[in-house]
Write an enzyme that holds these catalytic residues in place. Structure first.
Site, PDB file in Angstrom:
ATOM      1  N   CYS A 195       0.816  -1.209   0.000  1.00  0.00           N
ATOM      2  CA  CYS A 195       0.000   0.000   0.000  1.00  0.00           C
ATOM      3  C   CYS A 195       0.853   1.264   0.000  1.00  0.00           C
ATOM      4  CB  CYS A 195      -0.880   0.025   1.241  1.00  0.00           C
ATOM      5  SG  CYS A 195      -1.808  -1.494   1.479  1.00  0.00           S
ATOM      6  N   ARG A 198       4.504   0.311  -6.411  1.00  0.00           N
ATOM      7  CA  ARG A 198       4.566  -0.559  -5.241  1.00  0.00           C
ATOM      8  C   ARG A 198       3.650  -1.774  -5.382  1.00  0.00           C
ATOM      9  NH1 ARG A 198       6.318   2.809  -0.579  1.00  0.00           N
ATOM     10  NH2 ARG A 198       5.151   1.526   0.841  1.00  0.00           N
ATOM     11  N   TRP A 256      -2.987  -2.792  -1.534  1.00  0.00           N
ATOM     12  CA  TRP A 256      -2.593  -4.135  -1.952  1.00  0.00           C
ATOM     13  C   TRP A 256      -3.266  -5.064  -0.961  1.00  0.00           C
ATOM     14  CZ3 TRP A 256       0.218  -8.379  -0.080  1.00  0.00           C
ATOM     15  CH2 TRP A 256       0.666  -9.287  -1.059  1.00  0.00           C
ATOM     16  N   ASN A 283      -1.197   1.314   5.849  1.00  0.00           N
ATOM     17  CA  ASN A 283      -0.342   0.311   5.213  1.00  0.00           C
ATOM     18  C   ASN A 283       0.172  -0.586   6.331  1.00  0.00           C
ATOM     19  OD1 ASN A 283       1.518  -1.169   3.746  1.00  0.00           O
ATOM     20  ND2 ASN A 283       3.065   0.449   3.724  1.00  0.00           N
ATOM     21  N   GLY A 284       0.029  -1.901   6.166  1.00  0.00           N
ATOM     22  CA  GLY A 284       0.485  -2.822   7.200  1.00  0.00           C
ATOM     23  C   GLY A 284      -0.621  -3.789   7.576  1.00  0.00           C
ATOM     24  N   GLU A 334      17.136 -16.952 -10.457  1.00  0.00           N
ATOM     25  CA  GLU A 334      16.700 -15.561 -10.622  1.00  0.00           C
ATOM     26  C   GLU A 334      16.061 -15.361 -12.006  1.00  0.00           C
ATOM     27  OE1 GLU A 334      16.022 -12.945  -9.173  1.00  0.00           O
ATOM     28  OE2 GLU A 334      16.295 -11.291 -10.551  1.00  0.00           O
ATOM     29  N   LYS A 391      12.332 -14.080 -12.626  1.00  0.00           N
ATOM     30  CA  LYS A 391      12.051 -12.892 -13.442  1.00  0.00           C
ATOM     31  C   LYS A 391      10.990 -13.221 -14.496  1.00  0.00           C
ATOM     32  CE  LYS A 391      13.300 -10.269 -11.991  1.00  0.00           C
ATOM     33  NZ  LYS A 391      13.942  -9.830 -10.796  1.00  0.00           N
ATOM     34  N   GLU A 415       7.525 -13.836 -12.859  1.00  0.00           N
ATOM     35  CA  GLU A 415       6.980 -12.596 -12.284  1.00  0.00           C
ATOM     36  C   GLU A 415       6.280 -11.735 -13.331  1.00  0.00           C
ATOM     37  OE1 GLU A 415       9.419 -10.487  -8.784  1.00  0.00           O
ATOM     38  OE2 GLU A 415      10.632 -10.801 -10.547  1.00  0.00           O
ATOM     39  N   HIS A 465      18.275 -35.820 -12.219  1.00  0.00           N
ATOM     40  CA  HIS A 465      17.611 -36.340 -11.019  1.00  0.00           C
ATOM     41  C   HIS A 465      16.138 -35.957 -10.978  1.00  0.00           C
ATOM     42  CE1 HIS A 465      21.440 -37.717  -9.514  1.00  0.00           C
ATOM     43  NE2 HIS A 465      21.950 -36.537  -9.833  1.00  0.00           N
ATOM     44  N   LYS A 524       6.036  -4.207  -4.704  1.00  0.00           N
ATOM     45  CA  LYS A 524       7.455  -3.857  -4.745  1.00  0.00           C
ATOM     46  C   LYS A 524       8.105  -4.017  -3.378  1.00  0.00           C
ATOM     47  CE  LYS A 524      11.155  -2.203  -6.605  1.00  0.00           C
ATOM     48  NZ  LYS A 524      11.858  -3.226  -7.377  1.00  0.00           N
TER      49      LYS A 524
HETATM   50  C1  G6P Z   1       9.273  -8.230  -3.528  1.00  0.00           C
HETATM   51  C2  G6P Z   1       9.715  -7.638  -4.841  1.00  0.00           C
HETATM   52  C3  G6P Z   1      11.018  -8.293  -5.292  1.00  0.00           C
HETATM   53  C4  G6P Z   1      12.075  -8.159  -4.201  1.00  0.00           C
HETATM   54  C5  G6P Z   1      11.574  -8.702  -2.864  1.00  0.00           C
HETATM   55  C6  G6P Z   1      12.508  -8.342  -1.725  1.00  0.00           C
HETATM   56  O1  G6P Z   1       8.919  -9.553  -3.701  1.00  0.00           O
HETATM   57  O2  G6P Z   1       8.730  -7.826  -5.812  1.00  0.00           O
HETATM   58  O3  G6P Z   1      11.479  -7.673  -6.461  1.00  0.00           O
HETATM   59  O4  G6P Z   1      13.217  -8.858  -4.580  1.00  0.00           O
HETATM   60  O5  G6P Z   1      10.304  -8.127  -2.548  1.00  0.00           O
HETATM   61  O6  G6P Z   1      12.500  -6.950  -1.568  1.00  0.00           O
HETATM   62  P1  G6P Z   1      13.662  -6.125  -0.929  1.00  0.00           P
HETATM   63  O7  G6P Z   1      13.186  -4.709  -0.930  1.00  0.00           O
HETATM   64  O8  G6P Z   1      13.841  -6.663   0.466  1.00  0.00           O
HETATM   65  O9  G6P Z   1      14.876  -6.348  -1.750  1.00  0.00           O
END
Ligand code: G6P
Length: 613
Positions: A2, A27, A74, A98-99, A481, A485, A488, A504, A608
């Protein structure tokens, strides 16, 4: 997660609230709303989905007034709907949050027992009820607010309007960040980060954990968790932190991928002394790695993979044992920690709830702590014993790219520092590694030149339902990663595997419909990875091989060769290969998503900065 904005302005605030909410879109959110003091109490407008839906509502029913709050939600408690969208309202109180209020069920039951009716499924609404009750009970605003905050368990950043208090916004933070913005001509702002208030001011005050504030025209009274009046400093954030634009790029992600030569350069400069050919003296002075017996890296998402790559460097170069764990598991596992362990939180935002909790747990255990963070004013930056900054600049795209390579840059420099301090490398070897690291921005720039080759293959890739990523050594976490990506932002199911694990299990998935992306720089493990390519090709699998050494790819049968696509990467020292190969895997995901037409910068369901567990 949020986003919050509050404005005490001199002109109608609705357009500015919307402008700020658009800045907060990055965000991740699924509904939005604003409330404005209209002269007869705060009035709300809310909408499900994108900000443009909210704009349409406001166009139909304008909201005049110079003081207001806004929110992007969110969803946590209750579906994304107008009913659950913030601001929430009860009696005299209208607020955004937010929270997560962890004891909301208990509070709600208590309020319901008094006959109060709730209009949403959210945890937030209880705060409006509690504050209204306290005010109705005749308590002064300040006392009522403090009393309500004392009853809340969990995490919150709040912005609150109260009927009859036309020139006031209440704010509070615990667990979720909140900043005060100091504008011109007595205008005041409240925001969930500096970007929220960025269009209006660069002068901000970061509230500290437990702080709460009574914002008025031209000023703010800030109190700490105990209720003592405190003075928090006003800092000026850089224009780039305050205002971030896409420029000529289609998406923030594309822009951020292309910014990596600069963001890595900036980060490397903070750690390396190019003239002396060594790690900077201030970095060496801040921590003596020879006193560290083990490193525990804790992180989430992409930051976790940065930590996983770094593990290879710390162990190989510095002989320092490293464990890497996702923070959400670590924090609840009661891990057995060895004295002399350095706990390192890696986080772009410095606010991720699980990483922060894990860091705090380590502190409570008496461990020395460090935080590799991109937001230098963040909670982790302030709470860790040592802050190791990354200099990626504000990252807006939800899928992390330049923050990841900045984390890698910082961690690789620290591995060199550790190796030298632990007597594992000579000054000469240190100078060589520093030189290699300093070459990475140029090589990243060359890797960006792979764009056209990658666009060509992503047309086909975008049709896949499943994709497998393979890598060995530090390319294994990079494979993970890469898969993250892709899923996501393109919503294609993808899995990363250690190439040696192929036999395996994952090999059972190989067929002509499951592309396999192999990340294979010319390093000590290249031949082994190339054998895995043979195994995939022999089973009719389609292979996309990213390598700087296509000439070494073993000859395949004519049939198998037809299913192999080699994408040439710039040649580089294996030490910095994770930095260089990050670029093609980011581009692969990006262009696949563009082909599919997904919302690249704000992928569905993602946030985010994940400030809830
Ligand atoms: C969310 C974001 C990711 C990020 C992760 C950790 O899942 O979408 O892109 O890697 O949080 O966030 P941070 O701010 O702790 O790197």
């Amino acid at each position: 997660m949020c986003g919050i904005i509050g404005i005490i302005g001199n002109s109608d605030v609705a357009p500015r609230l919307l402008e700020s909410l658009r800045r907060l879109e990055y965000r991740g959110y699924d509904s939005a709303g604003i409330a404005v003091q209209t002269g007869h109490g705060p009035e709300r407008r809310r909408a499900e989905g994108k900000i443009r839906n909210l704009e349409a509502v406001i166009d139909e029913q304008p909201l005049p007034g110079v003081v207001g709050i806004g929110h992007t939600r969110w969803a946590t408690h209750g579906a994304p709907s107008v009913r659950n969208a913030h601001p929430h309202h009860y009696g005299k109180v209208t607020l955004v949050h937010n929270g997560i209020i962890e004891n909301f069920a208990e509070l709600k039951a208590e309020l319901k027992a008094k006959g109060q009716v709730f209009e949403s499924d959210t945890d937030t609404e209880v705060i409006a009820h509690l504050l209204n009750d306290a005010l109705e009970g005749g308590q002064p605003l300040k006392d009522a607010f403090k009393r309500v905050l004392d009853r809340l368990h969990g995490a919150y950043a709040l912005a609150i309007l109260v009927e009859g208090e036309e020139n006031t916004i209440l704010g509070a933070r615990r667990g979720s960040p909140l900043v005060i913005g100091w504008g011109e001509n007595d205008e005041m702002f409240l925001g969930s980060d500096a970007l929220a208030v960025g269009p209006f001011t660069q002068r901000v005050t970061y509230l500290e954990e437990g702080d709460w504030v009574i914002l008025s025209r031209g000023g703010a009274q800030t109190f700490d968790a105990q209720g003592f009046l405190v003075n928090r400093p006003v800092t000026t954030v850089s224009a780039s932190a305050a205002l971030v634009e896409k420029g000529s790029y289609r998406h923030f992600m594309e822009k951020e991928v292309h910014e990596q030569p600069d963001s890595c350069q900036r980060t490397l400069s903070a750690y390396l002394d190019p003239v002396a050919g060594e790690v900077r003296a201030d970095i060496k002075a801040a921590l003596d790695f020879s006193q560290i017996v083990r490193i525990q890296i804790i992180a989430c998402g992409t930051a976790y993979y940065a930590g996983s790559v770094a593990r290879y460097a710390f162990e190989k170069l510095a002989g320092l044992p490293v464990d890497v764990e996702v923070a959400s598991e670590f924090r609840y596992r009661s891990p057995a920690m060895m004295p002399g362990t350095l706990a390192v939180a890696v986080s772009q935002s410095g606010e991720t709830a699980d990483t922060l909790a894990a860091l705090r747990w380590c502190k409570d255990e008496g461990l020395k702590t460090a935080a590799v963070v991109n937001v230098h004013s963040s909670t982790m930056a302030r709470e860790a014993d040592l802050m190791w900054p990354t200099h990626a600049g504000p990252e807006i795209g939800v899928a992390s790219t330049k923050a990841f390579t900045a984390q890698l840059s910082a961690l690789l420099c620290l591995a060199v520092c550790a190796a030298r301090q632990r007597g594992r490398i000579t000054a000469h070897e240190e100078a060589h590694l520093v030189q290699v690291l300093l070459e990475s921005p140029g090589l990243i720039s060359q890797a960006l030149g792979m764009d056209a080759d990658i666009v060509r293959i992503t047309h086909k890739l975008s049709k896949a339902r499943d994709v497998i990523y393979l890598g060995r050594g530090d390319m294994y976490p990079l494979a993970l990663e890469g898969a993250l990506k892709l899923k996501e932002i393109s919503y294609i199911h993808a899995e990363g595997y250690a190439a040696g694990e192929l036999k395996h299990g994952p090999i059972a998935l190989i067929d002509e419909n499951t592309p396999v992306v192999v990340i294979a720089p010319d390093d000590a493990l290249f031949e082994k990875t190339a054998s895995n390519v043979q195994e995939v090709a022999a089973r009719g699998g389609r292979v996309i091989m990213i390598t700087d050494t296509p000439e070494k790819v073993p000859a395949l049968s004519e049939d198998a060769a037809r299913t192999l696509t080699v994408v040439k990467a710039p040649a580089c020292d294996p030490f910095i290969a994770p930095l260089v190969y990050s670029v093609p895997i980011q581009l692969l995901a990006y262009h696949t998503a563009v082909h599919k037409g997904t919302d690249v910068d704000q992928p569905r369901n993602l946030a985010k900065s994940v400030t809830v567990e």
